[in-house]
Design a protein around this motif. Structure first.
Motif, PDB file in Angstrom:
ATOM      1  N   GLN A  94      46.502  38.617  47.876  1.00  0.00           N
ATOM      2  CA  GLN A  94      46.611  38.326  46.438  1.00  0.00           C
ATOM      3  C   GLN A  94      46.872  39.555  45.560  1.00  0.00           C
ATOM      4  O   GLN A  94      46.713  39.484  44.339  1.00  0.00           O
ATOM      5  CB  GLN A  94      45.366  37.577  45.923  1.00  0.00           C
ATOM      6  CG  GLN A  94      45.203  36.191  46.529  1.00  0.00           C
ATOM      7  CD  GLN A  94      44.040  35.428  45.945  1.00  0.00           C
ATOM      8  OE1 GLN A  94      43.691  35.590  44.777  1.00  0.00           O
ATOM      9  NE2 GLN A  94      43.422  34.576  46.758  1.00  0.00           N
ATOM     10  N   ARG A 133      36.817  34.476  35.808  1.00  0.00           N
ATOM     11  CA  ARG A 133      37.293  35.622  36.577  1.00  0.00           C
ATOM     12  C   ARG A 133      36.267  36.037  37.610  1.00  0.00           C
ATOM     13  O   ARG A 133      36.605  36.264  38.783  1.00  0.00           O
ATOM     14  CB  ARG A 133      37.589  36.790  35.631  1.00  0.00           C
ATOM     15  CG  ARG A 133      38.188  37.997  36.344  1.00  0.00           C
ATOM     16  CD  ARG A 133      38.481  39.111  35.359  1.00  0.00           C
ATOM     17  NE  ARG A 133      37.273  39.685  34.802  1.00  0.00           N
ATOM     18  CZ  ARG A 133      37.062  39.898  33.514  1.00  0.00           C
ATOM     19  NH1 ARG A 133      37.971  39.561  32.612  1.00  0.00           N
ATOM     20  NH2 ARG A 133      35.936  40.441  33.104  1.00  0.00           N
ATOM     21  N   ARG A 152      36.313  33.580  40.451  1.00  0.00           N
ATOM     22  CA  ARG A 152      37.494  33.705  41.304  1.00  0.00           C
ATOM     23  C   ARG A 152      37.379  34.916  42.223  1.00  0.00           C
ATOM     24  O   ARG A 152      37.773  34.854  43.390  1.00  0.00           O
ATOM     25  CB  ARG A 152      38.758  33.817  40.450  1.00  0.00           C
ATOM     26  CG  ARG A 152      39.265  32.492  39.892  1.00  0.00           C
ATOM     27  CD  ARG A 152      39.987  31.673  40.954  1.00  0.00           C
ATOM     28  NE  ARG A 152      41.135  32.380  41.505  1.00  0.00           N
ATOM     29  CZ  ARG A 152      42.339  32.413  40.937  1.00  0.00           C
ATOM     30  NH1 ARG A 152      42.555  31.795  39.783  1.00  0.00           N
ATOM     31  NH2 ARG A 152      43.335  33.062  41.512  1.00  0.00           N
ATOM     32  N   TYR A 153      36.858  36.031  41.720  1.00  0.00           N
ATOM     33  CA  TYR A 153      36.693  37.203  42.577  1.00  0.00           C
ATOM     34  C   TYR A 153      35.682  36.925  43.692  1.00  0.00           C
ATOM     35  O   TYR A 153      35.878  37.350  44.842  1.00  0.00           O
ATOM     36  CB  TYR A 153      36.256  38.422  41.763  1.00  0.00           C
ATOM     37  CG  TYR A 153      37.396  39.176  41.108  1.00  0.00           C
ATOM     38  CD1 TYR A 153      38.497  39.596  41.854  1.00  0.00           C
ATOM     39  CD2 TYR A 153      37.360  39.497  39.755  1.00  0.00           C
ATOM     40  CE1 TYR A 153      39.535  40.299  41.263  1.00  0.00           C
ATOM     41  CE2 TYR A 153      38.401  40.204  39.161  1.00  0.00           C
ATOM     42  CZ  TYR A 153      39.485  40.599  39.926  1.00  0.00           C
ATOM     43  OH  TYR A 153      40.523  41.299  39.336  1.00  0.00           O
ATOM     44  N   ILE A 189      44.129  37.010  38.662  1.00  0.00           N
ATOM     45  CA  ILE A 189      42.703  36.875  38.344  1.00  0.00           C
ATOM     46  C   ILE A 189      42.318  37.680  37.112  1.00  0.00           C
ATOM     47  O   ILE A 189      41.492  37.241  36.303  1.00  0.00           O
ATOM     48  CB  ILE A 189      41.840  37.313  39.547  1.00  0.00           C
ATOM     49  CG1 ILE A 189      42.204  36.494  40.794  1.00  0.00           C
ATOM     50  CG2 ILE A 189      40.357  37.167  39.235  1.00  0.00           C
ATOM     51  CD1 ILE A 189      41.437  36.902  42.046  1.00  0.00           C
ATOM     52  N   TYR A 247      43.898  42.455  40.094  1.00  0.00           N
ATOM     53  CA  TYR A 247      44.535  41.355  40.817  1.00  0.00           C
ATOM     54  C   TYR A 247      45.335  40.504  39.844  1.00  0.00           C
ATOM     55  O   TYR A 247      44.782  39.968  38.873  1.00  0.00           O
ATOM     56  CB  TYR A 247      43.487  40.517  41.545  1.00  0.00           C
ATOM     57  CG  TYR A 247      42.995  41.181  42.802  1.00  0.00           C
ATOM     58  CD1 TYR A 247      43.465  40.789  44.047  1.00  0.00           C
ATOM     59  CD2 TYR A 247      42.082  42.231  42.755  1.00  0.00           C
ATOM     60  CE1 TYR A 247      43.028  41.407  45.213  1.00  0.00           C
ATOM     61  CE2 TYR A 247      41.640  42.855  43.909  1.00  0.00           C
ATOM     62  CZ  TYR A 247      42.112  42.440  45.133  1.00  0.00           C
ATOM     63  OH  TYR A 247      41.686  43.067  46.281  1.00  0.00           O
ATOM     64  N   TYR A 298      37.356  34.889  46.205  1.00  0.00           N
ATOM     65  CA  TYR A 298      38.296  35.745  46.921  1.00  0.00           C
ATOM     66  C   TYR A 298      37.590  36.452  48.078  1.00  0.00           C
ATOM     67  O   TYR A 298      38.106  36.503  49.207  1.00  0.00           O
ATOM     68  CB  TYR A 298      38.881  36.766  45.940  1.00  0.00           C
ATOM     69  CG  TYR A 298      39.701  37.867  46.568  1.00  0.00           C
ATOM     70  CD1 TYR A 298      41.045  37.674  46.852  1.00  0.00           C
ATOM     71  CD2 TYR A 298      39.129  39.105  46.861  1.00  0.00           C
ATOM     72  CE1 TYR A 298      41.805  38.698  47.426  1.00  0.00           C
ATOM     73  CE2 TYR A 298      39.871  40.116  47.423  1.00  0.00           C
ATOM     74  CZ  TYR A 298      41.210  39.913  47.699  1.00  0.00           C
ATOM     75  OH  TYR A 298      41.947  40.919  48.269  1.00  0.00           O
TER      76      TYR A 298
END
Length: 429
Positions: free
Chosen positions: A31, A196, A199-200, A188, A185, A203
């Motif tokens: 990503q 955020r 999402r991290y 993101i 990223y 990830y």
């Protein structure tokens, strides 16, 4: 090409590599934009991805036949194979073709970081492949500026001067904090703060569940996940493997394997210690850095409120140090000299957060997580240069701080605002 796509500095390196190597291998964490670079920004060649299960199955069943057919479709343009690490038989098929056809720029491969350095792949493509590393976006790329050439500026034949640096933007402390917490990223970083962080964290879960599984059969994914959380809590600190093993509850040998895997996947960076050769005087443990401060912030649940003026300021220093390390790392391919990054600490106390070495020059970086700087902030740099192991080197000392003005504190001693990393308008000769 989508006009909204942000340009990447690596594109110029990729184009040059296609002129000089038969196979170009782009490695880096998932990503970070590898697929966007080779499919959309490069805008040339035949693109296939092994993320599609039917394509992967066909490649595994008859790699030479599939590659031959795809190469014919690509013609004189590169065949781009995305997520190439998913195929165990791809390397030998590519070797066969590039041995028969010696044209440069035949293939572009992308994969999750150092997976392609495994022994059988390296042996298969030795001498035929050039590897480029793609990291999360630098702030210079996000700002559509040129790469940070701070190291080459510091390594000028004559003494570097502030007049030779571009004037950096004036940035508020709160904006600096937001930049560091957002990370690099592409899909993101611009999300709302809570989304955020989520999402991290997702990830990181994906790395553990998928990417780690590609190169290591792991029985306890929960231990790997806890390890990553512990690493995030210890960024910019020296690595103590024994202590980490105890915290996670795994054996030292297993811990070493896990750390190696995270390094191969470019999530973890172990910054080595610079040594002076004075036996017993330099501390030699590596420091820990995670590839992106956005990930660190999410794993530690840090927000801008965590670094408000009335909050405990101690944590911001480590985030700033990790951020500067990562921005320096991203800038290395674009310097004229070949720089290597280290840290340094003397057993009697003096330490320098980051030391860059090239051409008998050492550039020491210290961090100041505040908007003001004074001569006391240079005490370790001065000792290193005048009394310590830097006496026989050309030493330039730089304090990075959260202000807005470049300042000189004597010969080869400078305070630079963090925004100096995105002040360069273009590549310079």
């Amino acid at each position: 090409m989508d006009a909204s796509l942000l340009p990447r500095h690596l594109k110029a390196e990729l184009i040059e590599a296609l002129r000089s190597a038969r196979v170009v291998n782009i490695i880096g964490p998932r990503q970070v934009g590898k697929t966007t670079l080779v499919r959309d920004l490069l805008d040339v060649g035949k693109f296939v991805t092994l993320d599609e299960e039917n394509v992967l199955a066909a490649m595994e069943a008859d790699p030479v036949g599939q590659i031959d057919a795809l190469v014919s479709e690509a013609g004189e343009t590169p065949l781009i194979i995305d997520e190439a690490q998913r195929s165990k038989r791809l390397a030998l098929a590519i070797k066969k073709i590039v041995d028969e056809r010696r044209r440069m720029g035949q293939f572009i491969l992308t994969g999750s970081s150092n997976v392609f350095t495994s022994a059988h792949v390296a042996d298969s493509l030795a001498g035929r492949v050039q590897t480029l590393t793609m990291l999360p976006m630098s702030v210079a790329e996000i700002s559509q500026k040129g790469p940070a050439r701070i190291l080459d500026w510091a390594n000028r034949a004559e003494r570097p001067t502030l007049a030779d640096l571009p004037m950096p933007d004036k940035v508020s402390r709160s904006t600096y904090v937001d930049i560091m917490l957002a990370g690099g990223y592409p899909e993101i970083r611009s999300l709302e703060d809570r989304r955020r962080r989520r999402r991290y964290r997702d990830y990181v879960d994906t790395i553990v569940e998928r990417d780690v599984a590609d190169i290591l059969e792991i029985r306890r994914s929960d231990a790997m996940r806890r390890l990553i959380d512990q690493l995030a809590a210890r960024i910019a600190n020296e690595l103590n493997v024994q202590d980490l093993s105890g915290k996670i509850g795994i054996q030292r040998k297993t811990m070493d394997t896990y750390l190696d895997v995270l390094t191969k996947l470019a999530l973890l960076v172990r910054l080595p210690a610079w040594t002076s050769g004075e036996v017993g005087r330099d501390i030699r443990h590596p420091k820990i850095h995670i590839v992106d401060t956005g990930i660190v912030a999410a794993l530690r649940n840090l927000t801008s409120a965590s670094f408000a003026i009335d909050a405990n300021p101690t944590g911001l220093g480590a985030i700033l140090e990790a951020f500067v390390h990562n921005e320096l790392q991203k800038s290395l391919p674009y310097q004229k000299s070949d720089w290597r990054l280290y840290h340094w600490r003397h057993q009697r106390g003096p330490e320098i957060d980051i030391v860059a070495e090239a051409d008998r020059t050492l550039v020491g970086f210290e961090m100041k997580a505040g908007a003001t700087v004074d001569s006391n902030d240079f005490r370790h740099l001065k000792w290193f240069r005048d009394e310590g192991p830097g006496k026989t080197w050309n030493v330039v000392g730089i304090v990075i701080y959260l202000g807005d003005r470049p300042l000189s504190f004597g010969p080869k001693l400078f305070a630079l605002p963090l925004s100096a990393f995105w002040a360069f308008s273009q590549m310079t000769d």
